[in-house]
Design a protein around this motif. Structure first.
Motif, PDB file in Angstrom:
ATOM      1  N   SER A  39       0.855  -1.186   0.000  1.00 11.93           N
ATOM      2  CA  SER A  39       0.000   0.000   0.000  1.00 11.93           C
ATOM      3  C   SER A  39       0.893   1.239   0.000  1.00 11.93           C
ATOM      4  O   SER A  39       2.072   1.166   0.362  1.00 11.93           O
ATOM      5  CB  SER A  39      -0.898   0.009   1.240  1.00 11.93           C
ATOM      6  OG  SER A  39      -0.105   0.245   2.405  1.00 11.93           O
ATOM      7  N   LYS A  97      -3.335   1.080  -7.155  1.00  8.23           N
ATOM      8  CA  LYS A  97      -3.527   1.269  -5.713  1.00  8.23           C
ATOM      9  C   LYS A  97      -2.430   0.599  -4.881  1.00  8.23           C
ATOM     10  O   LYS A  97      -2.207   0.963  -3.745  1.00  8.23           O
ATOM     11  CB  LYS A  97      -4.885   0.693  -5.286  1.00  8.23           C
ATOM     12  CG  LYS A  97      -6.053   1.259  -6.043  1.00  8.23           C
ATOM     13  CD  LYS A  97      -6.472   2.573  -5.471  1.00  8.23           C
ATOM     14  CE  LYS A  97      -7.780   3.003  -6.110  1.00  8.23           C
ATOM     15  NZ  LYS A  97      -7.727   4.316  -6.663  1.00  8.23           N
ATOM     16  N   ARG A  98      -1.774  -0.428  -5.447  1.00 11.29           N
ATOM     17  CA  ARG A  98      -0.738  -1.176  -4.732  1.00 11.29           C
ATOM     18  C   ARG A  98       0.516  -1.206  -5.589  1.00 11.29           C
ATOM     19  O   ARG A  98       0.462  -1.081  -6.801  1.00 11.29           O
ATOM     20  CB  ARG A  98      -1.192  -2.596  -4.433  1.00 11.29           C
ATOM     21  CG  ARG A  98      -2.587  -2.685  -3.901  1.00 11.29           C
ATOM     22  CD  ARG A  98      -2.897  -2.992  -2.525  1.00 11.29           C
ATOM     23  NE  ARG A  98      -2.155  -3.876  -1.713  1.00 11.29           N
ATOM     24  CZ  ARG A  98      -2.118  -3.701  -0.403  1.00 11.29           C
ATOM     25  NH1 ARG A  98      -2.709  -2.674   0.148  1.00 11.29           N
ATOM     26  NH2 ARG A  98      -1.482  -4.541   0.359  1.00 11.29           N
TER      27      ARG A  98
END
Length: 126
Positions: free
Chosen positions: A5, A34-35
């Motif tokens: 993250s 997102k990651r």
């Protein structure tokens, strides 16, 4: 969920959340992700080296073809990266990865920065 993250990346790099967010917005070419993968985190670690140790600014890094740097690192194994040096030349805003058997390389231009990747790879991946 696989990957890191943004908060984990900031923590692993030793920077604040806002700093990582700024880097992500200005340097990361894949805007909707997102990651982050380990190779992507490694690329941010290279940015950290050039920013902290060499005094390079995010604006200067942004002028380079950063997407190609992320792709190069993602497409090379740890063993391959350990044998490479990254050169950044701000006179023409280019970077290159070159194989070298010898980490001792003389650079005479003040506008060229280099980093032998062996120790950074060992610290990050191994």
């Amino acid at each position: 969920m696989l990957g890191f993250s943004p908060k984990m990346c900031a923590s692993l790099l030793g920077v604040g959340d806002q700093t990582f967010r700024y880097w992500r917005e200005n340097l990361f070419p894949f805007k909707n992700k997102k990651r982050f993968t380990s190779p992507e985190l490694f690329t941010f670690r290279l940015f950290l080296f050039f920013i902290r140790r060499k005094g390079v600014t995010v604006c200067n890094l942004k002028k380079l073809q950063i997407k190609n740097m992320f792709l190069h690192i993602a497409n090379n194994t740890c063993a391959e990266l350990q044998q490479q040096i990254i050169y950044i030349d701000f006179t023409d805003n280019t970077f290159s990865f070159q194989y070298t058997p010898d980490p001792k390389v003389d650079i005479y231009s003040l506008d060229i920065y280099y980093l032998h990747l062996r120790h950074v790879v060992e610290e990050h991946f191994l």
